[in-house]
Design a protein around this motif. Sequence first.
Motif, PDB file in Angstrom:
ATOM      1  N   ARG A 349       0.822  -1.216   0.000  1.00  0.00           N
ATOM      2  CA  ARG A 349       0.000   0.000   0.000  1.00  0.00           C
ATOM      3  C   ARG A 349       0.852   1.260   0.000  1.00  0.00           C
ATOM      4  NH1 ARG A 349      -4.544   1.751   4.567  1.00  0.00           N
ATOM      5  NH2 ARG A 349      -5.266   3.628   3.474  1.00  0.00           N
ATOM      6  N   TYR A 350       1.947   1.236   0.788  1.00  0.00           N
ATOM      7  CA  TYR A 350       2.787   2.422   0.912  1.00  0.00           C
ATOM      8  C   TYR A 350       4.214   2.135   0.459  1.00  0.00           C
ATOM      9  CZ  TYR A 350      -0.980   3.876   4.089  1.00  0.00           C
ATOM     10  OH  TYR A 350      -2.199   4.192   4.635  1.00  0.00           O
ATOM     11  N   ILE A 351       4.873   3.147  -0.099  1.00  0.00           N
ATOM     12  CA  ILE A 351       6.276   3.044  -0.484  1.00  0.00           C
ATOM     13  C   ILE A 351       7.124   3.218   0.773  1.00  0.00           C
ATOM     14  CG2 ILE A 351       8.106   4.073  -1.902  1.00  0.00           C
ATOM     15  CD1 ILE A 351       5.452   5.273  -3.467  1.00  0.00           C
ATOM     16  N   VAL A 352       8.159   2.405   0.878  1.00  0.00           N
ATOM     17  CA  VAL A 352       9.050   2.438   2.036  1.00  0.00           C
ATOM     18  C   VAL A 352      10.238   3.351   1.739  1.00  0.00           C
ATOM     19  CG1 VAL A 352      10.563   1.077   3.526  1.00  0.00           C
ATOM     20  CG2 VAL A 352       8.399   0.096   2.692  1.00  0.00           C
ATOM     21  N   SER A 353      10.402   4.410   2.538  1.00  0.00           N
ATOM     22  CA  SER A 353      11.578   5.269   2.441  1.00  0.00           C
ATOM     23  C   SER A 353      12.507   4.859   3.581  1.00  0.00           C
ATOM     24  CB  SER A 353      11.194   6.745   2.552  1.00  0.00           C
ATOM     25  OG  SER A 353      12.324   7.568   2.369  1.00  0.00           O
ATOM     26  N   PHE A 354      13.345   3.874   3.297  1.00  0.00           N
ATOM     27  CA  PHE A 354      14.209   3.275   4.319  1.00  0.00           C
ATOM     28  C   PHE A 354      15.446   4.140   4.548  1.00  0.00           C
ATOM     29  CE2 PHE A 354      17.824   0.584   5.481  1.00  0.00           C
ATOM     30  CZ  PHE A 354      17.350   0.036   6.661  1.00  0.00           C
ATOM     31  N   LYS A 355      15.723   4.466   5.804  1.00  0.00           N
ATOM     32  CA  LYS A 355      16.884   5.271   6.158  1.00  0.00           C
ATOM     33  C   LYS A 355      17.959   4.375   6.770  1.00  0.00           C
ATOM     34  CE  LYS A 355      14.573   8.967   5.008  1.00  0.00           C
ATOM     35  NZ  LYS A 355      13.189   8.471   4.911  1.00  0.00           N
ATOM     36  N   ALA A 356      19.116   4.338   6.122  1.00  0.00           N
ATOM     37  CA  ALA A 356      20.225   3.527   6.608  1.00  0.00           C
ATOM     38  C   ALA A 356      20.792   4.117   7.898  1.00  0.00           C
ATOM     39  CB  ALA A 356      21.317   3.436   5.543  1.00  0.00           C
ATOM     40  N   HIS A 357      21.453   3.284   8.704  1.00  0.00           N
ATOM     41  CA  HIS A 357      22.086   3.733   9.945  1.00  0.00           C
ATOM     42  C   HIS A 357      23.333   4.557   9.612  1.00  0.00           C
ATOM     43  CE1 HIS A 357      19.578   0.886  12.153  1.00  0.00           C
ATOM     44  NE2 HIS A 357      20.014   1.418  13.273  1.00  0.00           N
ATOM     45  N   ILE A 361      28.559   4.187   9.530  1.00  0.00           N
ATOM     46  CA  ILE A 361      29.566   4.636   8.572  1.00  0.00           C
ATOM     47  C   ILE A 361      30.752   5.300   9.276  1.00  0.00           C
ATOM     48  CG2 ILE A 361      28.900   7.023   8.010  1.00  0.00           C
ATOM     49  CD1 ILE A 361      28.828   6.103   5.049  1.00  0.00           C
ATOM     50  N   ASN A 362      30.560   5.683  10.554  1.00  0.00           N
ATOM     51  CA  ASN A 362      31.617   6.377  11.292  1.00  0.00           C
ATOM     52  C   ASN A 362      32.391   5.485  12.243  1.00  0.00           C
ATOM     53  OD1 ASN A 362      31.350   9.039  10.300  1.00  0.00           O
ATOM     54  ND2 ASN A 362      29.436   9.250  11.437  1.00  0.00           N
ATOM     55  N   LEU A 363      32.025   4.199  12.307  1.00  0.00           N
ATOM     56  CA  LEU A 363      32.747   3.298  13.189  1.00  0.00           C
ATOM     57  C   LEU A 363      34.190   3.138  12.721  1.00  0.00           C
ATOM     58  CD1 LEU A 363      30.081   0.484  13.652  1.00  0.00           C
ATOM     59  CD2 LEU A 363      30.586   2.378  15.202  1.00  0.00           C
ATOM     60  N   ASN A 364      35.075   2.878  13.644  1.00  0.00           N
ATOM     61  CA  ASN A 364      36.484   2.622  13.301  1.00  0.00           C
ATOM     62  C   ASN A 364      36.853   1.199  13.683  1.00  0.00           C
ATOM     63  OD1 ASN A 364      37.548   4.946  12.066  1.00  0.00           O
ATOM     64  ND2 ASN A 364      37.502   6.020  14.022  1.00  0.00           N
ATOM     65  N   PRO A 365      37.159   0.319  12.747  1.00  0.00           N
ATOM     66  CA  PRO A 365      37.059   0.593  11.307  1.00  0.00           C
ATOM     67  C   PRO A 365      35.596   0.719  10.885  1.00  0.00           C
ATOM     68  CG  PRO A 365      37.479  -1.723  11.672  1.00  0.00           C
ATOM     69  CD  PRO A 365      37.587  -1.068  13.023  1.00  0.00           C
ATOM     70  N   CYS A 366      35.368   1.267   9.675  1.00  0.00           N
ATOM     71  CA  CYS A 366      34.002   1.526   9.209  1.00  0.00           C
ATOM     72  C   CYS A 366      33.157   0.251   9.282  1.00  0.00           C
ATOM     73  CB  CYS A 366      34.033   2.042   7.776  1.00  0.00           C
ATOM     74  SG  CYS A 366      32.419   2.616   7.214  1.00  0.00           S
ATOM     75  N   GLY A 367      31.918   0.385   9.725  1.00  0.00           N
ATOM     76  CA  GLY A 367      31.047  -0.770   9.929  1.00  0.00           C
ATOM     77  C   GLY A 367      30.429  -1.306   8.667  1.00  0.00           C
ATOM     78  N   TYR A 368      31.268  -1.655   7.681  1.00  0.00           N
ATOM     79  CA  TYR A 368      30.719  -2.137   6.409  1.00  0.00           C
ATOM     80  C   TYR A 368      29.965  -3.450   6.562  1.00  0.00           C
ATOM     81  CZ  TYR A 368      33.463   1.495   4.102  1.00  0.00           C
ATOM     82  OH  TYR A 368      33.973   2.708   3.709  1.00  0.00           O
ATOM     83  N   LEU A 370      28.093  -4.313   9.134  1.00  0.00           N
ATOM     84  CA  LEU A 370      26.760  -3.939   9.614  1.00  0.00           C
ATOM     85  C   LEU A 370      25.936  -3.300   8.499  1.00  0.00           C
ATOM     86  CD1 LEU A 370      27.783  -2.430  13.062  1.00  0.00           C
ATOM     87  CD2 LEU A 370      26.557  -4.580  12.691  1.00  0.00           C
ATOM     88  N   LEU A 371      26.567  -2.437   7.710  1.00  0.00           N
ATOM     89  CA  LEU A 371      25.872  -1.789   6.602  1.00  0.00           C
ATOM     90  C   LEU A 371      25.437  -2.808   5.568  1.00  0.00           C
ATOM     91  CD1 LEU A 371      28.248   1.285   6.254  1.00  0.00           C
ATOM     92  CD2 LEU A 371      25.859   1.381   6.974  1.00  0.00           C
ATOM     93  N   THR A 372      26.284  -3.782   5.275  1.00  0.00           N
ATOM     94  CA  THR A 372      25.941  -4.832   4.313  1.00  0.00           C
ATOM     95  C   THR A 372      24.767  -5.658   4.816  1.00  0.00           C
ATOM     96  OG1 THR A 372      28.226  -4.961   3.530  1.00  0.00           O
ATOM     97  CG2 THR A 372      26.820  -6.870   3.095  1.00  0.00           C
ATOM     98  N   GLU A 373      24.836  -6.044   6.083  1.00  0.00           N
ATOM     99  CA  GLU A 373      23.748  -6.832   6.676  1.00  0.00           C
ATOM    100  C   GLU A 373      22.428  -6.066   6.617  1.00  0.00           C
ATOM    101  OE1 GLU A 373      22.562  -8.559  11.105  1.00  0.00           O
ATOM    102  OE2 GLU A 373      24.663  -8.122  10.621  1.00  0.00           O
ATOM    103  N   GLU A 374      22.489  -4.771   6.906  1.00  0.00           N
ATOM    104  CA  GLU A 374      21.289  -3.933   6.888  1.00  0.00           C
ATOM    105  C   GLU A 374      20.694  -3.850   5.484  1.00  0.00           C
ATOM    106  OE1 GLU A 374      20.511   0.266   8.909  1.00  0.00           O
ATOM    107  OE2 GLU A 374      21.825   0.471   7.175  1.00  0.00           O
ATOM    108  N   GLU A 408      32.136   4.492  -0.542  1.00  0.00           N
ATOM    109  CA  GLU A 408      32.071   3.032  -0.454  1.00  0.00           C
ATOM    110  C   GLU A 408      30.658   2.558  -0.136  1.00  0.00           C
ATOM    111  OE1 GLU A 408      33.147  -0.997  -0.406  1.00  0.00           O
ATOM    112  OE2 GLU A 408      33.992   0.806  -1.364  1.00  0.00           O
ATOM    113  N   TRP A 409      29.935   3.323   0.711  1.00  0.00           N
ATOM    114  CA  TRP A 409      28.549   2.917   0.989  1.00  0.00           C
ATOM    115  C   TRP A 409      27.716   2.957  -0.284  1.00  0.00           C
ATOM    116  CZ3 TRP A 409      23.697   4.911   0.280  1.00  0.00           C
ATOM    117  CH2 TRP A 409      22.646   4.180   0.865  1.00  0.00           C
TER     118      TRP A 409
END
Length: 420
Positions: A349-357, A361-368, A370-374, A408-409
Motif C-alpha cells: 500500500r505504501y512506499i518504504v523510504s528506508f533510512k540507513a544507519h 559509517i563512522n565506526l572505526n574501522p568503518c562498519g561495512y 553492519l551496513l551490508t547486513e542492513e 564506499e557505501w
Amino acid sequence: MLSDREKERLRSLGKQIREIAELDIQKENKKLWTAVNDGQMIRPVVIARDYPVLLLMEGPDAIRPTIEDPYFRQREMEMLLTIYEWNHLRGDRVVEPYLNVPIIAEDSNVGLRMSSYPAQWTMDPEELHRAYAFERVLWNEEDVSAKIKWPKVVYRREETMERYEQMCEIMEGIIQVKLFGIQNFRFAMFDDIFAWTTIDQGMTDLVMNPEYLHLAAERYAECFIHRARQYEALGLISSNNSNTYIGNGGYGYCSDLPSPTQSGIGGRLQDNWGVAQDQIFTSVSPEMTKEFAFEHERAWTDLYPRIYYGCCERLDHKIAELGTFPNLKKISVSPFSNCEAAMEKMGKRYIVSFKAHNTFINLNPCGYELLTEELKKVCRLAKKYGSSVEIIMKSIIDLNHEPQRLWEWCRLASEIVKSF
C-alpha cells in the motif's frame, strides 16, 4: 562583475553536467525511480543526501570553488556538487540536462524563528557544528493569535530575471537554464511549535493544556496554507516530479503527476508531492499523535495528491493512524523503527523510504559488515512483503575526515540492490 576566467569556469562546469545528463543511464535511473514511486518496483533505488559539504572539501577530488562573487560562487558550488556526486556518490542519481536559477523572494514566514540549521553547502566549520538554543515565546492562547502571524511573500522578479539572463548568457550554446521556485514546503508542525513553547513545556501541555496546543496547531496549518497559496498565485511553484528530494526521502519521479513546466516555474500545488513530519513526537503515543498532529495536518496534506510522511521519527507503530491521510503514498522508516514491523504493516500500500544507519559509517574501522547486513535485510523484506523501497543514506554529521566512507557505501548499496 565576473572575469572572463570565471565565466569560462562556469561554462566548463556546465558542459560537464550536460555530458553527464546525456548519458543513457539517466533514462534508466528515471525509470527505476518512477517504478518505485508508482508502487511497481523493478528493484530498490539508492541515494546518499544531506551531508555537510565541508566533508567533501578534503581528501581525494576535494571540492574547491574559485569564484569570488557570492551568488555565482553558489552556482559554482551547485555544479561542483553535481559532478562530485555523479563521480563518487552515484547510486541511482539522476542528472537533468539543465541548470536551475533560484527565484528570489522575501518570505516573512510566520513571524517566529523556525527550527533552523546551517545551509547544506556551508564552508564554515563554526556554523557547521553550532548548537541552537530556543527560548519560550508561546505562553497561552492569546500568544497563538498574536505571535503566529500571517506570512507575506514578495517576489523580487526584476532581480530574479537579471540573474536568470546572466546565467543564460554565460551558458548559451552549452546547457539550458531554467528558473527554480518552491518544490517542497517544509511542514513540521510540532517540531516548530515545541521550539516556541520549549520541549518540556510542550510535552506537558499535551496533557495539561491540550486546547491551547490544538489552537496552535490549527493556526500553524492555516498560516502555512496561506503562505503556499501565495507562492502558487505568484507563479513560483516548481514541479517535484523530477530529480528533487521529496521531504526527507528520494526523488519525486512518478507517472501520475504532470511534468515540470518549460520555464521551470508556474506549477500548481495540486500537481506536486506534499510532505509532513513531526520528529518530536517519536515517543508520543499513536493515539495522541493522531489527535494532535495527524488530524491537524490533514488541512495541509489535502492540498496535494501525493504525500510523503516522516523523517527520523519512529513510525512503525503508527501505520494505522497514518491512514488519516487518504493521499499518503510514502512513509519514512528510520533507524529508530522496527523495520520488519513497519514493512509488514505497509505491505504494497505504501512506499518504504528506508533510512540507513548513518552511525555505522563512522565506526572505526568503518562498519561495512553492519551496513551490508542492513542492506541485505531490507532487500529480503521487500521481497517478503512485496514492498517498493528507496534506500537513503542521510543526515551525516561526520566521516572521520574520510569522504571515501560515503563513496564506499554508495558502491556497496548499488551492488546489493542490483543483485535484487
